[in-house]
Design an enzyme around this catalytic site. Structure first.
Site, short mmCIF file in Angstrom:
data_model
loop_
_atom_site.label_atom_id
_atom_site.label_comp_id
_atom_site.label_asym_id
_atom_site.label_seq_id
_atom_site.Cartn_x
_atom_site.Cartn_y
_atom_site.Cartn_z
N ASP A 30 5.79 -30.21 -5.55
CA ASP A 30 5.11 -29.82 -4.31
C ASP A 30 4.33 -31.00 -3.73
O ASP A 30 3.87 -31.88 -4.47
CB ASP A 30 4.16 -28.64 -4.61
CG ASP A 30 3.72 -27.93 -3.34
OD1 ASP A 30 4.32 -28.17 -2.27
OD2 ASP A 30 2.76 -27.14 -3.41
N ASN A 32 5.38 -32.90 -0.86
CA ASN A 32 6.14 -33.92 -0.12
C ASN A 32 5.66 -34.02 1.33
O ASN A 32 5.51 -35.11 1.88
CB ASN A 32 7.63 -33.56 -0.09
CG ASN A 32 8.27 -33.60 -1.45
OD1 ASN A 32 7.65 -34.03 -2.41
ND2 ASN A 32 9.50 -33.15 -1.55
N SER A 75 13.45 -23.16 -2.45
CA SER A 75 13.19 -21.74 -2.71
C SER A 75 13.84 -20.86 -1.64
O SER A 75 14.20 -21.35 -0.56
CB SER A 75 11.69 -21.48 -2.74
OG SER A 75 11.15 -21.60 -1.43
N THR A 76 13.94 -19.58 -1.93
CA THR A 76 14.47 -18.64 -0.92
C THR A 76 13.59 -18.71 0.33
O THR A 76 14.09 -18.61 1.45
CB THR A 76 14.51 -17.19 -1.46
OG1 THR A 76 13.28 -16.93 -2.14
CG2 THR A 76 15.65 -16.96 -2.41
N GLU A 77 12.29 -18.92 0.14
CA GLU A 77 11.36 -19.00 1.27
C GLU A 77 11.57 -20.28 2.10
O GLU A 77 11.27 -20.33 3.29
CB GLU A 77 9.90 -18.96 0.78
CG GLU A 77 9.47 -17.62 0.19
CD GLU A 77 10.08 -17.33 -1.19
OE1 GLU A 77 10.39 -18.31 -1.93
OE2 GLU A 77 10.27 -16.15 -1.51
N ASN A 78 12.09 -21.33 1.47
CA ASN A 78 12.29 -22.60 2.18
C ASN A 78 13.31 -22.50 3.32
O ASN A 78 13.33 -23.35 4.21
CB ASN A 78 12.71 -23.73 1.22
CG ASN A 78 11.59 -24.21 0.32
OD1 ASN A 78 11.83 -24.75 -0.75
ND2 ASN A 78 10.33 -24.02 0.74
N TRP A 79 14.15 -21.44 3.31
CA TRP A 79 15.10 -21.27 4.43
C TRP A 79 14.37 -21.05 5.74
O TRP A 79 14.94 -21.18 6.81
CB TRP A 79 16.04 -20.09 4.15
CG TRP A 79 17.04 -20.33 3.07
CD1 TRP A 79 17.12 -19.69 1.87
CD2 TRP A 79 18.14 -21.26 3.09
NE1 TRP A 79 18.18 -20.17 1.13
CE2 TRP A 79 18.82 -21.13 1.85
CE3 TRP A 79 18.61 -22.19 4.01
CZ2 TRP A 79 19.94 -21.89 1.52
CZ3 TRP A 79 19.73 -22.96 3.67
CH2 TRP A 79 20.38 -22.80 2.45
N LEU A 205 2.57 -19.82 -9.10
CA LEU A 205 3.95 -19.96 -9.58
C LEU A 205 4.94 -19.94 -8.42
O LEU A 205 6.10 -20.35 -8.58
CB LEU A 205 4.29 -18.82 -10.54
CG LEU A 205 3.86 -19.00 -12.00
CD1 LEU A 205 4.27 -17.79 -12.80
CD2 LEU A 205 4.44 -20.26 -12.62
N SER A 206 4.52 -19.42 -7.26
CA SER A 206 5.37 -19.42 -6.07
C SER A 206 6.78 -18.89 -6.33
O SER A 206 7.77 -19.51 -5.91
CB SER A 206 5.44 -20.83 -5.47
OG SER A 206 4.18 -21.24 -5.04
C1 FPP Z 1 7.80 -29.25 -1.68
O1 FPP Z 1 7.10 -30.08 -0.78
C2 FPP Z 1 9.13 -29.74 -1.93
C3 FPP Z 1 10.29 -29.16 -1.48
C4 FPP Z 1 10.30 -27.94 -0.67
C5 FPP Z 1 11.62 -29.69 -1.74
C6 FPP Z 1 11.76 -30.52 -2.97
C7 FPP Z 1 12.82 -31.49 -2.70
C8 FPP Z 1 12.87 -32.75 -3.18
C9 FPP Z 1 11.94 -33.28 -4.15
C10 FPP Z 1 13.90 -33.71 -2.71
C11 FPP Z 1 15.32 -33.36 -2.95
C12 FPP Z 1 15.60 -32.67 -4.24
C13 FPP Z 1 16.45 -33.14 -5.17
C14 FPP Z 1 16.73 -32.33 -6.40
C15 FPP Z 1 17.09 -34.45 -5.05
P1 FPP Z 1 6.57 -29.45 0.57
O2 FPP Z 1 7.51 -29.86 1.65
O3 FPP Z 1 6.39 -27.98 0.40
O4 FPP Z 1 5.19 -30.16 0.71
P2 FPP Z 1 3.89 -29.62 1.42
O5 FPP Z 1 3.46 -28.39 0.67
O6 FPP Z 1 2.93 -30.75 1.27
O7 FPP Z 1 4.27 -29.33 2.84
#
Ligand code: FPP
Length: 253
Positions: A30, A32, A75-79, A205-206
């Site tokens: 988490d 990114n 995650s399913t929510e990421n869609w 745990l999300s």
């Molecule tokens: C959470 O950060 C991360 C993700 C939703 C995706 C994870 C993906 C990667 C690490 C890259 C690609 C994966 C692989 C296996 C190569 P966020 O975007 O929720 O961060 P935030 O909470 O700060 O917005």
């Protein structure tokens, strides 16, 4: 929060006796987006850097002889994220699979995927299938990617599978127990995670491995995933190796 940046742990110190080493580590990657925002960069740049952290942690696991690594990649929510971000994440995943196949072969790691894989774009699914097949005979390690994954959805799917077996007359409802549920989850065949690492400081745990996490040890760091290093991974393992797990019983005297 169990992050002690001042305590640097040498790699040799984290390859402890087998019984103190986690067999299965799962990671909620988490932060990114926040990593990118704080640098005035687009969110996808954070994901790109996050993919480099994935590579580091896969290697760290191989070095530390940790056999099972599960990563919550989508995650399913990421869609629900903006279509451009979803598309970029899928492209990143596909590129990662293509580029890292060599590393998986070198370390003899089998790739596995859990989640609602049907929802993934066809080209990602095909690449995933190809890499899973190309690594299927390896037994040194198992890298599981949770993709389009949600713990509740996984449990609901397991219940449907069990119900179909009951309907077909292959399963007596009175014999359904915890092992039956475990055996019908996407993770069937994997041990439960011993340690769950979460980056970026959130204490949740999300919807990740809800059934399997019952007795997992949790380790949370405020570090954003793109900044997560091998050194910090080893610190988590070191911390885990000092904990006493009681599984609801009492500690040995
Ligand atoms: C959470 O950060 C991360 C993700 C939703 C995706 C994870 C993906 C990667 C690490 C890259 C690609 C994966 C692989 C296996 C190569 P966020 O975007 O929720 O961060 P935030 O909470 O700060 O917005």
């Amino acid at each position: 929060m169990e992050d002690h940046p001042e305590r640097r742990v040498p790699r040799s110190a984290i390859v402890p006796a087998d019984d103190h080493r986690p067999r299965h580590v799962a990671v909620i990657m988490d932060g990114n987006g926040r990593w990118a925002r704080e640098r005035g960069l687009p969110r996808i740049e954070g994901h790109r850097r996050g993919a480099q952290s994935v590579r580091r942690v896969v290697k760290a696991c191989a070095d530390a002889h940790i056999r099972y690594l599960t990563l919550y990649a989508f995650s399913t929510e990421n869609w629900r994220r903006p279509p451009g971000e979803v598309r970029a994440l899928m492209e990143l995943l596909e590129r990662f699979l293509k580029e890292r196949l060599g590393d998986l072969k070198k370390h003899r790691i089998r790739l596995n995927a859990i989640g609602d894989l049907e929802r993934l774009p066809a080209s990602v699914r095909q690449t995933l299938d190809r890499v899973c097949r190309a690594t299927s005979s390896y037994t040194e390690g198992v890298l599981t990617l949770a993709l389009s994954y949600g713990g509740r959805a996984e449990i609901a799917t397991a219940v449907r599978r069990i119900a179909r077996e009951v309907r077909a007359g292959r399963l007596d409802p009175d014999r359904i127990d915890e092992n039956t549920v475990t055996a019908h989850l996407d993770t069937a065949g994997l041990p439960d995670p011993d340690l769950i690492i979460r980056t970026s400081g959130e204490m949740r745990l999300s919807n990740f491995l809800l059934w399997q996490a019952s007795y997992a040890e949790l380790w949370v760091t405020s570090t954003y995933w793109p900044d997560f290093t091998e050194q910090e991974f080893f610190r988590a393992i070191d911390d885990y190796s000092r904990r006493r797990r009681r599984f609801g019983g009492v500690a040995d005297a």
